[in-house]
Design an enzyme around this catalytic site. Structure first.
Site, mmCIF file in Angstrom:
data_model
loop_
_atom_site.group_PDB
_atom_site.id
_atom_site.type_symbol
_atom_site.label_atom_id
_atom_site.label_comp_id
_atom_site.label_asym_id
_atom_site.label_seq_id
_atom_site.Cartn_x
_atom_site.Cartn_y
_atom_site.Cartn_z
ATOM 1 N N SER A 1 30.210 16.271 -14.105
ATOM 2 C CA SER A 1 29.772 16.531 -12.738
ATOM 3 C C SER A 1 30.833 17.306 -11.967
ATOM 4 C CB SER A 1 29.502 15.202 -12.025
ATOM 5 O OG SER A 1 29.351 15.383 -10.633
ATOM 6 N N TYR B 1 31.638 7.078 -9.043
ATOM 7 C CA TYR B 1 30.800 7.952 -9.860
ATOM 8 C C TYR B 1 31.643 9.076 -10.461
ATOM 9 C CZ TYR B 1 27.481 11.658 -10.988
ATOM 10 O OH TYR B 1 26.782 12.651 -11.644
#
Length: 346
Positions: free
Chosen positions: A136, A161
């Protein structure tokens, strides 16, 4: 590095096959004649009806097999690898969302760490030609240098995350080094488009408009120092992933990381204004969101901006879909999809 075209004779295993990127990638591979094994636990992080509808587009293909399973279930994952012997694995299953990780950290460890470990173990026990996995843009944290390059130091994640995604990269690097598993991590930059994730801002803004609610914009109303995001259209993401699949590294440590982003960051307010214009065209009436401005939330970063030089050098591809084109496709789909849903209920 020369680009190697996709080999349609291989078997492709895609985790997160009911997800936004996973379902689109699976459909593209199936359209090309590939054999695809799809895995997903169909959790209720967001509307499961949307996930089911994505899968419905895949079920008619004879070469598609779907298995409902959580990647954290190690024995089940091992059994699937043993039975199907996939040549190439694409791990897109993960608990997504930056803000959600602040309130619900357990599910991120469960899926993004334990689940990814199980995929690595399966690739070690049943060797594959290439493991491609989702990282990501969040791994860049609040890096001030832009555009973000894969060689940048990324040791200051702003959310759990982001920390799990950076952990995935480290785990994959280690397994590649120890067990010679060719692996490629893809740092996705704000993916959007039809049948996208309802937890993403553009989707949520649209939902709130039709519900007659205000949208929250986390930039303090500071238009001069607005948030920037590198919004990347789903078709560009899928094209980039598909090109990567057959292009595994053959280096001593066969692990690489690539950005996949639009390389053209947009101010958040410009993005919102474009969304309003596209919705106006889709509905045939003027759309203006009711806006509430609030401070930036913990875990959010001021800007995301992808350098795509490495990707272009490796596979000859650079995302190119404009915000206007991509958002128009999204709003056309949204108005059509939810009108159909309402008709079904009536």
């Amino acid at each position: 590095m020369s680009y190697i075209p996709l080999d349609v004779t291989k078997k492709y295993l895609i985790t997160g096959a009911a997800g936004f990127i996973g379902s689109n990638l699976a459909k593209k591979l199936l359209d090309m004649g590939c054999t695809v094994i799809g895995i997903d636990n169909i959790n209720d992080y967001y509307d499961t009806n949307l996930k089911e509808d994505r899968l419905k587009l895949l079920f008619p293909y004879e070469k598609f097999t779907f298995i409902k399973v959580d990647i954290s279930e190690k024995n089940s994952i091992m059994d699937i690898f043993k039975e199907f012997s996939p040549n190439i694995v694409v791990n897109l299953a993960a608990q997504a969302g930056v803000r959600y990780s602040i309130e619900n950290p357990d599910v991120y460890i469960h899926s993004n760490i334990i689940g990814f470990f199980n995929i690595l173990e399966a690739c070690r026990s049943y060797p594959v030609e290439h493991l491609v996995y989702a990282s990501s843009s969040s791994v860049y944290g609040s890096n001030k240098k832009v555009p973000f390059e894969e060689s940048d130091v990324v040791i200051h994640p702003e959310s759990l995350y982001a920390a799990t995604k950076k952990s995935n990269e480290l785990m994959a690097h280690t397994y590649s080094h120890l067990y010679k598993i060719p692996a490629t991590g893809l740092r996705f930059f704000t993916v959007y488009g039809p049948m996208g994730r309802p937890d993403m801002a553009y989707f949520g803004f649209t939902q709130k408009y039709f519900a007659g609610e205000s949208i929250k914009i986390f930039n303090n109303g500071d238009f001069d120092n607005d948030l920037y995001r590198d919004f990347t259209y789903i078709d560009d993401i899928v094209e980039g992933v598909q090109r990567i699949l057959s292009n595994a590294s053959t280096e001593a440590v066969p692990h690489r990381v690539f950005n996949i982003g639009n390389n053209q960051p947009e101010k958040l307010m410009n993005f919102i204004e474009t969304l309003e214009k596209c919705l106006s065209r889709s509905t045939g009436s003027e759309v203006i969101f009711k806006k509430i401005f609030e401070p930036i939330k913990p875990g959010d970063v001021p800007a995301t901006y992808a350098s795509t030089d490495l990707l272009q050098e490796a596979v000859g591809f650079k995302p190119s879909t404009s915000i206007e084109e991509g958002l128009q496709r999204f709003t056309d789909w949204y108005v059509s999809y939810y009108s159909l849903k309402n008709n079904e209920k009536n």
